[in-house]
Design an enzyme around this catalytic site. Structure first.
Site, short mmCIF file in Angstrom:
data_model
loop_
_atom_site.label_atom_id
_atom_site.label_comp_id
_atom_site.label_asym_id
_atom_site.label_seq_id
_atom_site.Cartn_x
_atom_site.Cartn_y
_atom_site.Cartn_z
N ASP A 17 1.27 -5.38 7.95
CA ASP A 17 0.13 -4.49 7.79
C ASP A 17 -1.11 -5.38 7.72
O ASP A 17 -1.24 -6.20 6.81
CB ASP A 17 0.30 -3.66 6.50
CG ASP A 17 -0.84 -2.67 6.29
OD1 ASP A 17 -1.98 -2.98 6.68
OD2 ASP A 17 -0.59 -1.61 5.68
N TYR A 77 -11.41 0.91 10.37
CA TYR A 77 -12.62 1.40 9.69
C TYR A 77 -13.06 0.50 8.54
O TYR A 77 -14.05 0.77 7.90
CB TYR A 77 -12.43 2.84 9.19
CG TYR A 77 -11.11 3.11 8.49
CD1 TYR A 77 -10.87 2.68 7.20
CD2 TYR A 77 -10.09 3.79 9.16
CE1 TYR A 77 -9.66 2.92 6.58
CE2 TYR A 77 -8.88 4.04 8.54
CZ TYR A 77 -8.66 3.60 7.25
OH TYR A 77 -7.46 3.82 6.65
N LYS A 78 -12.30 -0.59 8.29
CA LYS A 78 -12.70 -1.51 7.22
C LYS A 78 -13.58 -2.60 7.84
O LYS A 78 -14.75 -2.36 8.12
CB LYS A 78 -11.46 -2.08 6.55
CG LYS A 78 -10.55 -1.02 5.92
CD LYS A 78 -9.38 -1.67 5.22
CE LYS A 78 -8.27 -0.70 4.86
NZ LYS A 78 -8.61 0.23 3.80
N ARG A 134 -12.76 -3.47 -7.52
CA ARG A 134 -12.49 -4.21 -6.29
C ARG A 134 -13.79 -4.43 -5.54
O ARG A 134 -14.49 -3.47 -5.21
CB ARG A 134 -11.51 -3.39 -5.45
CG ARG A 134 -10.55 -4.19 -4.63
CD ARG A 134 -9.51 -3.31 -3.98
NE ARG A 134 -10.08 -2.20 -3.23
CZ ARG A 134 -9.50 -1.64 -2.17
NH1 ARG A 134 -8.35 -2.09 -1.76
NH2 ARG A 134 -10.05 -0.63 -1.56
N PHE A 181 0.84 -1.20 0.00
CA PHE A 181 0.00 0.00 0.00
C PHE A 181 0.89 1.26 0.00
O PHE A 181 1.92 1.29 0.67
CB PHE A 181 -0.91 -0.01 1.23
CG PHE A 181 -1.97 1.04 1.19
CD1 PHE A 181 -3.12 0.86 0.44
CD2 PHE A 181 -1.80 2.23 1.86
CE1 PHE A 181 -4.09 1.84 0.38
CE2 PHE A 181 -2.77 3.22 1.80
CZ PHE A 181 -3.92 3.02 1.05
#
Ligand SMILES: Cc1ncc(COP(=O)(O)O)c(C=O)c1O
Length: 406
Positions: free
Chosen positions: A202, A227-228, A378, A125
């Site tokens: 991560d 928050y995912k 995605r 990322f």
């Protein structure tokens, strides 16, 4: 009630009823971006209201002594227990993911003085790569890059070739943000350790969806967002994990670079110099974002109730279904995620040269996946809030949109 009983896979899904607990699950909107921002739970609305009225409004400054001060570590322990396979005392909730990555990477390279390299892959990322780049500049280190297939991720052979006696730290994602490649974390951790390096994982795209066993895998450090799949809400704070052995090593105690009063041994001593707190609390810098930790508590309770192994099973079911539908309905797209469910996290990426336009049109039609360059659609399938019927409606809409392209 939502639409789950109408689809045979939803009817057979032991977790189907959890969907009813999320805000908006009874609408026709198709939400396929739970790996960017999870839906809120209905109970979170009540919790936020009660917090304002009773805790913040009623207890006022006393709230700090009555739980808020310890929340980063008490909630950290819950994340560790429910999601990470981490015993208490190693996980904390803190700043943003980016800031925690900085703190963790900086702390790790300081534990390997004399070693000159950070190993990472070119498809990690952006923030992981950018933070590493900044630390390399700050500390005079070199980045050693691993080139990866963007539809897959880092393999054991690739890592073994990249690490050596100069490696201070290896930075990897457990689930790749683009492809959903699920790294063989125990094996890759072992390879880094054999070279004498530390490893930072991560966990942004795994926490709350793919179980980990950080203690058993002998992981050194990990960072993930909330928050995912942890449904903490936009901008909710990240969590970090530091292995107990690094916290208790008296010869080379771990130190982090943002030395604030809240991570000091006695914050209210307000002394002339900084001495770190014992244990994982030393990773904290300033006043914890208490409001940002409220929704997360509701989702953790739900995950605890459902069980993360069952959540992972449903996640595999959803991604398998999405791939089967794509094979059947969207032959002009290319699967840019692993076909093997054992090597795949909770999302599926489909490539097509016109996916950017397709995504924009899907959003107009209330079908919400996301888009990642170079041309990937995605589909993030959050196990407790996504139904099989929703996935099906979403992929049929992709078909319609592709048919309508001129
Ligand atoms: C894999 C991964 N790492 C790091 C981040 C950065 O997180 P933040 O923006 O919360 O600092 C994200 C954000 O989406 C991510 O997906």
């Amino acid at each position: 009630m939502t639409d789950h009983p109408s689809h045979p896979l939803d009817a057979a899904d032991p977790l189907a009823s959890y969907r009813d607990r999320f805000v908006g699950a009874d609408s026709e909107l198709v939400y396929l971006d739970g790996n960017s921002l999870g839906r809120p739970l209905q109970v979170t609305g009540e919790r936020l209201r009660a917090f304002v009225d009773e805790e913040w409004g009623g207890r006022l400054i006393r709230g700090w002594d009555e739980g808020w001060f310890d929340l980063p570590v008490t909630l950290g322990d819950e994340i560790g227990r429910i999601c990470l396979g981490a015993a208490a005392g190693q996980t904390f909730v803190g700043d943003s993911t980016t800031v925690l990555l900085y703190k963790a990477m900086r702390a790790a390279v300081a534990l390997r003085p004399g070693r000159t390299e950070i190993v990472l892959d070119r498809d990690n990322f952006p923030t992981d790569r950018y933070v590493a780049e900044g630390i390399a500049r700050e500390c005079g280190l070199t980045l050693r890059w691993i080139d990866v297939d963007t539809a897959a991720g880092v393999t054991a052979d690739q890592l073994a070739e990249a690490v050596g006696e100069q490696t201070a730290l290896v930075v990897l994602s457990h689930v790749a943000y683009r492809s959903a490649w699920l790294a063989d974390a125990p094996r890759l951790t072992e390879i880094a350790h054999d070279a004498g390096a530390l490893v930072l994982w991560d966990l942004c795209h795994s926490a709350g969806s793919v179980p980990t066993s950080l203690d058993a895998w002998d992981v050194d450090l990990a960072v993930g967002c909330t928050y995912k799949y942890l449904n903490g809400g936009p901008g909710s704070p990240a969590f970090g994990y530091v292995a107990r052995c690094l916290l208790e090593d008296a010869a080379t105690p771990l130190t982090q670079p943002i030395q604030g009063w809240m991570g000091a041994a006695d914050p209210f001593e307000m002394g002339p110099g900084y001495a770190p707190a014992r244990g994982v609390r030393r990773m904290i810098s300033g006043t914890p974002p208490v409001l940002g930790m409220l929704a997360l508590q509701d989702m953790l309770a739900l995950l605890d109730e459902a069980g993360l192994e069952a959540v992972r099973e449903k996640s595999i079911g959803l991604t398998e279904h999405a791939i089967a539908l794509a094979d059947d309905l969207l032959p002009e797209t290319t699967l840019a995620s692993p076909r093997d469910p054992e090597r795949r996290g909770g999302h599926v990426t489909l490539n097509h040269p016109r996916m950017r336009e397709v995504t924009a049109e899907l959003w107009r039609r209330d079908v919400l996946p996301d888009y990642r360059d170079p041309h990937g659609l995605r589909l993030g399938l959050s196990p407790l809030s996504t139904s099989y019927a929703e996935v099906e409606r979403g992929l049929h809409t992709v078909r319609d949109v592709l048919d309508g392209l001129t």
